[in-house]
Design a protein around this motif. Structure first.
Motif, PDB file in Angstrom:
ATOM      1  N   LEU A  13       0.534  -1.222   0.072  1.00  0.00           N
ATOM      2  CA  LEU A  13      -0.079  -0.172  -0.068  1.00  0.00           C
ATOM      3  C   LEU A  13       0.900   1.245  -0.003  1.00  0.00           C
ATOM      4  CD1 LEU A  13      -2.599  -1.315   2.435  1.00  0.00           C
ATOM      5  CD2 LEU A  13      -2.820  -1.157  -0.038  1.00  0.00           C
ATOM      6  N   VAL A  80      -7.419   2.825   3.580  1.00  0.00           N
ATOM      7  CA  VAL A  80      -6.192   3.418   3.646  1.00  0.00           C
ATOM      8  C   VAL A  80      -6.347   4.569   3.910  1.00  0.00           C
ATOM      9  CG1 VAL A  80      -4.045   3.446   2.310  1.00  0.00           C
ATOM     10  CG2 VAL A  80      -5.668   1.712   1.791  1.00  0.00           C
ATOM     11  N   VAL A  99      -3.630   1.972   7.932  1.00  0.00           N
ATOM     12  CA  VAL A  99      -5.047   1.571   7.497  1.00  0.00           C
ATOM     13  C   VAL A  99      -5.958   1.809   8.886  1.00  0.00           C
ATOM     14  CG1 VAL A  99      -6.356  -0.593   6.914  1.00  0.00           C
ATOM     15  CG2 VAL A  99      -4.331  -0.281   5.837  1.00  0.00           C
TER      16      VAL A  99
END
Lengths: 590, 590
Positions: A13, A80, A99
């Motif tokens: 991510l 996110v 997150v």
């Protein structure tokens, strides 16, 4: 079991994912309770992601998060978001985001692990080997095995591009012990008979050349039932290759290309080719070793000429025979080595089999030494010149009527001093071909010759006549690859003539019957158009340790055994049932 | 040995090389003396090149060429020239040219080989295995092993691209016999203890998932000491893989991608995805097999409903219990099957364990059969409809109170008839997932359950309660990959919960002590955060035979063993010295 599967891994991510709802699956790497919120680093092989359980976001989930402990396995679904100002972590690939958790499931709990899952682990190796599956979670071991994977891929691709064929050879083969012991496997179907595990696929790869496959390669497990030295394993992995219609130099070129690629792919290091070639005897004389570490100098210097005519008994007895007087110059260390330290070095030389050690210190244009009084001023200045000594240097000298032991002793001192004085350039990669070893080694105890490499190695064409007249003087058409002082591979041009092969076995003391019984199939094969061929085997485990700059091969093997060949995790070897033994037609000796 | 090394290989020269002086190294594939000249096809792995010894070109060389025989190894130097008009060979890649010889050397002679080196060899397999290095020179075996090499490369690349890590697992492991027998290796260092060779790396790959490697793959040798059926080997090769955080479908997608690539790379065949999925029980009912060959139809039809109420005893006894009446329609074969052939089929059914076989022939809108008189006209037309029979079709029916044996018997007849009647489309590649096998198999003899796949297979989530109430009914979350009627791989979602794993071992009849002794390390591992995981193993040897369209796996293994686990070439297993046995603390049973 049903659970929410990951949409991303824990290393994936980035800022571009902000606002997306995602799911991660992974391990709790650590939990921090801060300002009423719970932060967890969720870990998988790909990385770490910070996940946040915030009461203001979801009270119930925040409450449940209190039960989470290290190494729990979770499925976490959340959104996110950007980390707050000042909380980003540039050192983490996912350090820009976190997150915020909307839902989570515990996929598995974990008891408290017997040691911390971190690189600086303080557990002893036995405990780590017992819980190897936890040890392997440590980043350093993950890194080692990932590099090992990369090396496999480089090897596969390199040899494929070079037109080699990957062929598997049998693991259950014939026992032909020569040198190291075979691991044996009793046959159930054929009472009283045994297979052996291969010490190497040597005969098979030669038969593949006889079969015309031209270029063979295999990454292959080999087995040696030895009294394990510090860093050996009962099973180890080789990059095994063989080529038809080649000379040594063809093998060098091929292997050099591979090593260059390995260094480039693994470490982005450019290796200059060709790798230099050194004769076995030269390596012994210049470095006191058949696997010289070239990452530092301190070469051995033969002083026989310089001390010619000396009355000092230690020297003169050597000069009378075929002995050697050899010295190293420990640059600038005259002051640093006190009498006490020199005594220690002398003791060390004695444990290495020498009668003693001569030291000299360069000062005021000459040499001072306890033995200076036995040598003429000319001799001292001869030694000083030969050693290129300058004031402040320390010279160490051994002398022995037996050349090889003397050279190996001072070679060992060289290595030990190199390490102690931090002379070794640890970032360097110095490779060397050491070639033309003697074909045989005489063993005083059993009063016979043994093959220095193995009995399939070709003598040098020029030395074939010596097989009759002076086998000990015959040199082999063989080559070792040495990397930072480690022998990482060994190979040779092979014999492809059945008469010459039989001759070698005879020199090794095998009777005609033994030759036929043990190696008849190979000698037969050579009668049906065997091509000239040669090859080598590289030690994969060792190569990985060198690439990673670590010592122990146990750190680059997923499930290694201890030095006493035990698997501490599954406790093998183990006892088996009487019924199993009976089926195998064997019983335990009382 | 010094000789002139090749500049080109024997498959390389083309018209563009005409006029060049080149050197080839290779084998004499055949010699023809024609019009005063000698022609030789020189062979290596890469091809054949015609070389010409012409007296008008070089008299001395032409004379010497008379001693050349098949399988001699030569170095030939000559000039590439165009073949004379009408002598070119379009079927040979080098067929446009030939090499007129200027010089040659014999690198090795050859005795007359015990069989001809050609595809249509008439030697029996034992002789070929004894001289395997000559057998391997035959083009068909070279082709098989070259394809095998290609398959390795595809596998390496595919899994690397899919983020798998290649990891080696130990060959010397712990003996935990469940099902097939282990090969054992006595320990020298630990008297009375033994390693076992892996039947599969199952526990290790699961531990790698516990260790967090996420995706593991290995091409790995496995060992099974079985009474070898026609086409098994004591050592065989698997493509072994495992993944964390997956469901069955994730494994399907991954493996399907590999198979598609293998078919494309090896045969340029496009496989349509996804591969269909069939329940184990459906496969049994429709094909009488858990590995149905879908390359032809002739599906089984369950006739229980159609014959409901029949007074024919064979049927009625089946209908009273949980039995099955199942038929196949052998399209258009009523005429072709005489009474004698039908009697033979009935005998065959009996050897397959059936009481008998019912046959019916469709004619004039109805069915004729020896048992027609026991069935009503409605029933006959019911059967005819159920079987979609048309006049001229032959219907075969078995009935048994035991469903599985009955279905497998008629499934075998289906296969045999499919082959005999040439219904199998040999160019087709039909793949199928067969899933949800029973978790356990009850063994009447030992009065215990055995794991149908292996004891690490997860029950289906919905069937966990059955472990207590009715283990025989519990289904496994497992899957077999079936390819043209061969099981080429087997896998499952695994248990990752220590309590569930213990429970399974209990159902299998292991005591708490045995569980701890044999599998304690695995159950322990599950206590430290084991992730959900699953995977499979594919049989590499079998896959190669399917790709090559051949039967015997011995034809795709470089050095196979016979059905009695012998290596005829090196004569292993062999006797070993008393000294070796003594060191291993074992002795032969009298």
């Amino acid at each position: 079991m049903t659970y929410t599967q990951r949409t991303h891994n824990c290393g994936q991510l980035r800022s571009e994912h902000i606002g997306q709802s995602i799911t991660l699956n992974g391990w709790v790497d650590g939990r921090r309770d801060l300002g009423g919120m719970i932060f967890i680093d969720l870990r998988d092989r790909y990385g770490l992601t910070q996940v946040v359980f915030a009461p203001q976001h979801n009270e119930e989930i925040h409450q449940r998060a209190h039960e989470l402990r290290s190494e729990y396995v979770l499925s976490v679904t959340g959104t996110v978001q950007s980390r707050p100002d000042g909380m980003t972590n540039d050192e983490m690939p996912t350090g820009a985001i976190e997150v915020i958790v909307d839902a989570f499931e515990i996929l598995n709990a974990s008891e408290i692990t017997p040691f911390e899952i971190e690189d600086d682990v303080d557990a002893n190796e036995d405990l780590r080997l017992r819980y190897r599956y936890l040890d392997l979670r440590r980043p350093v071991l993950q890194k080692n095995l990932l590099l090992r994977h990369k090396v496999y891929q480089t090897v596969h691709r390199y040899f494929d591009a070079e037109d080699f064929i990957e062929i598997e050879t049998p693991v259950l083969m014939k026992s032909t012990p020569e040198g190291a012991r075979d691991y044996l496997v009793p046959s159930r179907v054929h009472a009283g008979r045994f297979y052996a595990l291969p010490q190497s696929p040597q005969t098979y790869k030669q038969l593949l050349m006889v079969a015309g496959f031209d270029r063979y390669v295999q990454i292959v497990k080999c087995f040696r039932d030895e009294d394990l030295r510090a860093d050996r394993q009962p099973e180890f992995t080789q990059i095994d290759m063989e080529m038809s219609f080649v000379k040594s130099e063809d093998v060098y070129r091929l292997i050099e290309g591979l090593i260059q690629k390995l260094l480039k792919d693994a470490l982005d290091v450019d290796l200059e080719l060709p790798i230099p070639v050194m004769d076995y005897y030269e390596a012994l004389e210049r470095y006191g070793s058949d696997k010289p570490d070239l990452r530092f100098d301190m070469e051995l210097v033969t002083l026989n000429d310089a001390v010619e005519g000396a009355e000092f008994k230690v020297f003169s007895s050597v000069l009378d025979g075929d002995g050697i007087i050899s010295g190293i110059n420990v640059k600038g260390q005259a002051e640093a080595f006190s009498r006490k330290k020199l005594d220690e070095l002398t003791e060390r030389a004695k444990t290495l089999g020498m009668g003693g050690l001569v030291w000299m210190k360069a000062a005021e244009g000459s040499l001072t030494s306890p033995i200076a009084k036995f040598l003429s001023e000319d001799m001292l200045s001869g030694i000083r010149n030969a050693m290129s000594a300058e004031d402040g240097d320390l010279i160490l000298i051994v002398a022995d009527t037996r050349r090889k032991p003397a050279l190996e002793a001072i070679g060992t001192l060289r290595l030990e001093l190199g390490r102690e004085l931090d002379l070794v350039d640890k970032s360097a990669h110095k490779l060397l071909w050491v070639v033309d070893f003697p074909l045989f080694q005489w063993d005083d105890e059993t009063q016979r010759f043994y093959a220095e490499h193995h009995p399939f190695t070709s003598p040098k064409a020029s030395d074939i006549a010596l097989l009759d007249s002076d086998p000990a003087a015959a040199r082999a058409d063989c080559y070792d690859l040495v990397w930072n002082g480690n022998e990482v591979g060994s190979g040779s041009i092979r014999i492809h003539d059945s008469d010459l092969q039989s001759k070698i076995f005879e020199v090794l003391g095998l009777s005609k019957e033994e030759i036929q019984e043990k190696f008849g199939f190979l000698i037969d094969a050579f009668r049906y158009g065997a091509p000239p061929h040669g090859g080598m085997a590289l030690g994969l485990d060792r190569i990985i340790t060198i690439l990673m700059g670590i010592q122990s091969i146990r750190e680059v093997i997923a499930f290694p055994k201890t030095n006493s060949a035990l698997s501490l995790m599954d406790r093998s070897p183990s006892t088996v049932s009487e019924e199993q033994l009976k089926e195998l037609h064997i019983s335990l000796r009382k």
